[in-house]
Design a protein around this motif. Structure first.
Motif, mmCIF file in Angstrom:
data_model
loop_
_atom_site.group_PDB
_atom_site.id
_atom_site.type_symbol
_atom_site.label_atom_id
_atom_site.label_comp_id
_atom_site.label_asym_id
_atom_site.label_seq_id
_atom_site.Cartn_x
_atom_site.Cartn_y
_atom_site.Cartn_z
ATOM 1 N N PRO A 188 24.814 44.993 -14.774
ATOM 2 C CA PRO A 188 23.453 44.497 -14.506
ATOM 3 C C PRO A 188 22.352 45.421 -15.013
ATOM 4 C CG PRO A 188 24.454 45.343 -12.490
ATOM 5 C CD PRO A 188 25.539 45.291 -13.524
ATOM 6 N N ASN A 189 22.679 46.699 -15.248
ATOM 7 C CA ASN A 189 21.684 47.633 -15.786
ATOM 8 C C ASN A 189 21.591 47.560 -17.305
ATOM 9 O OD1 ASN A 189 24.126 48.791 -16.395
ATOM 10 N ND2 ASN A 189 23.784 50.680 -15.228
ATOM 11 N N GLY A 190 22.400 46.708 -17.931
ATOM 12 C CA GLY A 190 22.345 46.527 -19.369
ATOM 13 C C GLY A 190 23.028 47.625 -20.152
ATOM 14 N N ASP A 246 25.731 38.300 2.901
ATOM 15 C CA ASP A 246 24.360 37.791 2.870
ATOM 16 C C ASP A 246 23.532 38.539 1.836
ATOM 17 O OD1 ASP A 246 24.611 40.028 4.730
ATOM 18 O OD2 ASP A 246 22.503 39.692 5.202
ATOM 19 N N TYR A 247 23.755 39.845 1.703
ATOM 20 C CA TYR A 247 23.048 40.644 0.698
ATOM 21 C C TYR A 247 23.467 40.227 -0.698
ATOM 22 C CZ TYR A 247 21.953 44.744 -2.195
ATOM 23 O OH TYR A 247 21.507 45.573 -3.204
ATOM 24 N N PHE A 248 24.772 40.103 -0.928
ATOM 25 C CA PHE A 248 25.262 39.768 -2.255
ATOM 26 C C PHE A 248 24.849 38.355 -2.661
ATOM 27 C CE2 PHE A 248 28.828 39.026 -5.355
ATOM 28 C CZ PHE A 248 28.407 39.983 -6.267
ATOM 29 N N SER A 249 24.765 37.457 -1.688
ATOM 30 C CA SER A 249 24.292 36.098 -1.961
ATOM 31 C C SER A 249 22.876 36.124 -2.526
ATOM 32 C CB SER A 249 24.337 35.255 -0.680
ATOM 33 O OG SER A 249 23.746 33.992 -0.870
ATOM 34 N N GLU A 250 22.010 36.925 -1.918
ATOM 35 C CA GLU A 250 20.627 37.025 -2.392
ATOM 36 C C GLU A 250 20.559 37.715 -3.753
ATOM 37 O OE1 GLU A 250 18.078 35.583 -0.986
ATOM 38 O OE2 GLU A 250 19.372 34.831 0.612
ATOM 39 N N ILE A 251 21.417 38.712 -3.959
ATOM 40 C CA ILE A 251 21.460 39.402 -5.246
ATOM 41 C C ILE A 251 21.828 38.426 -6.357
ATOM 42 C CG2 ILE A 251 22.797 41.042 -6.620
ATOM 43 C CD1 ILE A 251 20.693 42.410 -4.975
ATOM 44 N N MET A 252 22.870 37.642 -6.145
ATOM 45 C CA MET A 252 23.302 36.695 -7.172
ATOM 46 C C MET A 252 22.213 35.683 -7.479
ATOM 47 S SD MET A 252 27.396 36.042 -6.613
ATOM 48 C CE MET A 252 27.274 35.419 -4.931
ATOM 49 N N ASN A 253 21.517 35.235 -6.454
ATOM 50 C CA ASN A 253 20.403 34.312 -6.676
ATOM 51 C C ASN A 253 19.313 34.982 -7.506
ATOM 52 O OD1 ASN A 253 17.463 33.526 -5.348
ATOM 53 N ND2 ASN A 253 18.727 31.743 -5.794
ATOM 54 N N GLY A 254 19.019 36.246 -7.225
ATOM 55 C CA GLY A 254 17.987 36.962 -7.961
ATOM 56 C C GLY A 254 18.377 37.234 -9.403
ATOM 57 N N LEU A 255 19.675 37.448 -9.653
ATOM 58 C CA LEU A 255 20.138 37.733 -11.008
ATOM 59 C C LEU A 255 19.991 36.540 -11.944
ATOM 60 C CD1 LEU A 255 23.386 39.814 -10.279
ATOM 61 C CD2 LEU A 255 21.242 40.660 -11.257
ATOM 62 N N ARG A 256 19.812 35.353 -11.389
ATOM 63 C CA ARG A 256 19.629 34.171 -12.233
ATOM 64 C C ARG A 256 18.347 34.249 -13.057
ATOM 65 N NH1 ARG A 256 22.869 29.794 -10.684
ATOM 66 N NH2 ARG A 256 21.335 28.201 -11.247
ATOM 67 N N SER A 257 17.426 35.093 -12.647
ATOM 68 C CA SER A 257 16.122 35.167 -13.319
ATOM 69 C C SER A 257 16.094 36.172 -14.463
ATOM 70 C CB SER A 257 15.039 35.521 -12.296
ATOM 71 O OG SER A 257 14.958 34.528 -11.292
ATOM 72 N N PHE A 290 19.269 34.806 10.155
ATOM 73 C CA PHE A 290 20.509 35.574 10.048
ATOM 74 C C PHE A 290 20.907 35.757 8.588
ATOM 75 C CE2 PHE A 290 22.186 34.094 14.448
ATOM 76 C CZ PHE A 290 21.273 34.933 15.055
ATOM 77 N N GLN A 291 19.969 35.562 7.700
ATOM 78 C CA GLN A 291 20.205 35.761 6.277
ATOM 79 C C GLN A 291 19.053 36.579 5.723
ATOM 80 O OE1 GLN A 291 21.344 31.128 6.033
ATOM 81 N NE2 GLN A 291 21.060 32.090 4.041
ATOM 82 N N LEU A 292 19.344 37.466 4.802
ATOM 83 C CA LEU A 292 18.283 38.238 4.169
ATOM 84 C C LEU A 292 17.447 37.336 3.278
ATOM 85 C CD1 LEU A 292 20.328 41.373 3.077
ATOM 86 C CD2 LEU A 292 18.770 41.214 5.004
ATOM 87 N N SER A 293 16.163 37.570 3.242
ATOM 88 C CA SER A 293 15.296 36.750 2.403
ATOM 89 C C SER A 293 14.441 37.594 1.468
ATOM 90 C CB SER A 293 14.388 35.869 3.282
ATOM 91 O OG SER A 293 13.625 36.668 4.164
ATOM 92 N N ASP A 294 14.528 38.920 1.599
ATOM 93 C CA ASP A 294 13.708 39.787 0.756
ATOM 94 C C ASP A 294 14.539 40.992 0.317
ATOM 95 O OD1 ASP A 294 11.612 40.953 -0.592
ATOM 96 O OD2 ASP A 294 10.826 41.952 1.190
ATOM 97 N N ILE A 295 15.029 40.944 -0.907
ATOM 98 C CA ILE A 295 15.801 42.057 -1.447
ATOM 99 C C ILE A 295 15.165 42.510 -2.748
ATOM 100 C CG2 ILE A 295 17.985 41.298 -0.438
ATOM 101 C CD1 ILE A 295 18.567 40.500 -3.513
ATOM 102 N N LYS A 296 15.524 43.704 -3.173
ATOM 103 C CA LYS A 296 14.967 44.251 -4.408
ATOM 104 C C LYS A 296 16.093 44.369 -5.432
ATOM 105 C CE LYS A 296 11.100 46.753 -2.327
ATOM 106 N NZ LYS A 296 11.216 46.094 -1.017
ATOM 107 N N ILE A 297 16.049 43.503 -6.427
ATOM 108 C CA ILE A 297 17.046 43.508 -7.490
ATOM 109 C C ILE A 297 17.074 44.871 -8.184
ATOM 110 C CG2 ILE A 297 17.603 42.565 -9.768
ATOM 111 C CD1 ILE A 297 18.460 40.704 -7.658
ATOM 112 N N GLU A 298 15.900 45.482 -8.318
ATOM 113 C CA GLU A 298 15.816 46.765 -9.031
ATOM 114 C C GLU A 298 16.701 47.817 -8.387
ATOM 115 O OE1 GLU A 298 13.267 45.127 -7.751
ATOM 116 O OE2 GLU A 298 12.293 44.255 -9.516
ATOM 117 N N GLU A 299 16.742 47.854 -7.053
ATOM 118 C CA GLU A 299 17.560 48.841 -6.363
ATOM 119 C C GLU A 299 19.055 48.580 -6.585
ATOM 120 O OE1 GLU A 299 16.342 48.824 -2.315
ATOM 121 O OE2 GLU A 299 14.339 49.641 -2.738
ATOM 122 N N PHE A 300 19.414 47.309 -6.593
ATOM 123 C CA PHE A 300 20.808 46.941 -6.860
ATOM 124 C C PHE A 300 21.201 47.388 -8.264
ATOM 125 C CE2 PHE A 300 23.744 43.836 -8.778
ATOM 126 C CZ PHE A 300 24.830 43.934 -7.917
#
Length: 474
Positions: A419-421, A371-382, A155-165
């Motif tokens: 996030p796009n700099g 759930d989407y934003f949670s994964e985005i924030m995790n991905g932005l750490r990189s 019930f949580q997303l596990s595969d998102i694309k930071i680039e699209e965000f």
């Protein structure tokens, strides 16, 4: 709809949700990021009484309440197969050279010795990291007297694309994007000033930036822990003093890694209520090491982690003394100057007014699904924007520790708002002012407590070696 809501829907589609409806239809004891996932699934064709009831009946059918767990186990024993909604986590036990076993935890049943098919682990590796909410098909083997997970639907997303965000950000003005973030958190953007919105957004920095150490103090009912409990599946909220060294760092008996290795953020709540000696001495000593280096050792085992730490508390009763309030809040262990100097920021939560009525203070608009934003924030750490900071900013009267703190806060704001700099100089100066002011609050608190001249300074800066700015902590 507002113009930014239309853009949000056009650019992010199913990753958006009507936050007002989500808040009005919380599902049992499920976290909001799980409830919003289910809301998006059951209401794909629009929110109706029928779709809401279908969702609620679905959860009711597949959740186990505390008093019913033995009945559920009996039904599983008699029927051999049942479905269950829970947050599942798996650990691997290597018992010998030839064979390995996995151990499935099922919290609502109080079981920690079930098993899961390896094919499921390959498809859903987060089961092995911090656990994941979902619907599991559980089977019971009467011969082995053992429970197995034979199917799993997360019930949580596990595969998102930071680039699209990141690409979608270019369709919004800065103000539109900030309002979308405020609505995503759960607040009514129209009820807050621009400065208050920036303070609210800064609460998310530990979720997108590695190894930051923040404190925030404010009035009760201002939502200091809300985002950590409801928005991110990568954060953990604990009572300030109710933590041991084995829980936080590593359990030497079981070799189980602690919370610092499992989450992106650990939030210590109500630290204003922690009395002298309230925090385990070993926890405090190892926190000193961890906050300085991102590493800790216990029992000769050294580990590193990127987990951020946040401590929040309520302001002391009576008149608020902004110049020296920490003396009235923190116990002796935390009031040491060496500990406070490791603080990157003190967020001025006292500027946020308590949440009033739902209609006035909470969002009535769209926002990113939790759930989407949670994964985005995790991905932005990189990612980071160190190049912008170092190429355009020159700090004055700042130590190495000051610079590191300000850089991290600046990076966090960039990831969340730009996030796009792409950032104009005026916008860059705004977030830099916030970053420096947060660190200056730390310096002022330490100086007023100890009168050490080392901390008697206000950090200033230059942009492009030509424009000089000074920033206090107001």
């Amino acid at each position: 709809m507002e113009n930014w809501e239309i853009k949000l829907k056009e650019n992010y589609g199913s990753a958006t949700v009507d936050k007002k409806i989500a808040l009005q239809n919380e599902v049992g004891d499920l976290p909001r990021y799980v409830a919003e996932y289910l809301l998006g699934f059951f209401c794909q064709d629009g929110v109706t009484e029928e779709s809401i009831k279908e969702m609620q009946d679905y959860v009711l059918e597949h959740r186990v309440r505390g008093k019913e767990k033995e009945k559920y186990k009996y039904d599983l024993q008699m029927n051999f197969r049942k479905n269950l909604i829970d947050k599942y986590k798996v650990t691997i036990n290597l018992t010998n050279k030839k064979q390995s076993y996995n151990t499935l935890e099922i919290p609502s049943l109080g079981e920690n010795n079930a098993s899961v098919f390896n094919t499921i682990l390959k498809e859903h590796p987060r089961l092995l990291i911090d656990g994941i909410w979902g619907l599991a098909e559980l089977t019971y083997d009467p011969e082995d007297k053992h429970i197995n997970m034979t199917n799993f639907r997360p019930f949580q997303l596990s595969d998102i694309k930071i680039e699209e965000f990141v690409q979608g950000r270019s369709s919004f003005t800065t103000q539109e994007w900030i309002d979308a973030l405020i609505s995503t958190i759960g607040f009514n953007y129209a009820a807050y000033t621009n400065r208050e919105k920036m303070i609210l957004i800064s609460r998310l920095i530990p979720m997108v930036e590695k190894n930051v150490f923040f404190m925030e103090f404010g009035y009760p009912g201002t939502g200091k822990t809300y985002a950590f409990e409801q928005i991110s599946s990568y954060s953990r909220v604990i009572s300030g003093s109710k933590i041991s060294a084995p829980q936080l760092f590593i359990n030497l008996s079981t070799k189980q890694e602690g919370l610092l290795s499992q989450y992106d953020v650990i939030l210590f709540d109500e630290i204003d209520k922690v009395k002298k000696g309230g925090i385990d001495e070993e926890v405090m000593s190892k926190l000193y090491q961890y906050l300085a280096s991102g590493k800790f050792d216990r029992g000769g085992v050294e580990k590193s982690s990127s987990c951020s730490i946040v401590m929040v508390g309520n302001l002391p009763k009576g008149e608020f003394e902004e110049e020296s309030f920490l003396n009235e809040i923190l116990n002796e262990e935390m009031m040491r100057d060496a500990f406070l100097d490791r603080l990157n920021a003190i967020i001025p939560g006292w500027e946020i007014k308590p949440i009033q009525s739902r209609e006035k203070s909470l969002t009535n608009n769209l926002g990113f699904a939790a759930d989407y934003f949670s994964e985005i924030m995790n991905g932005l750490r990189s990612i980071n924007f160190d190049n912008i900071f170092y190429s355009r900013v020159k700090l004055k009267d700042a130590s190495t520790r000051d610079e590191d703190a300000i850089r991290k806060i600046f990076n966090g704001f960039m990831k969340l708002i730009y996030p796009n700099g792409i950032v104009e100089e005026e916008e860059m100066i705004e977030i830099l002012d916030f970053a420096i002011s947060y660190r200056n609050i730390v310096l002022k608190q330490i100086y007023n407590a100890y009168k050490n001249e080392k901390y008697d300074r206000i950090i200033s800066y230059e942009i492009n070696d030509s424009i000089q700015m000074e920033n206090g902590d107001d």
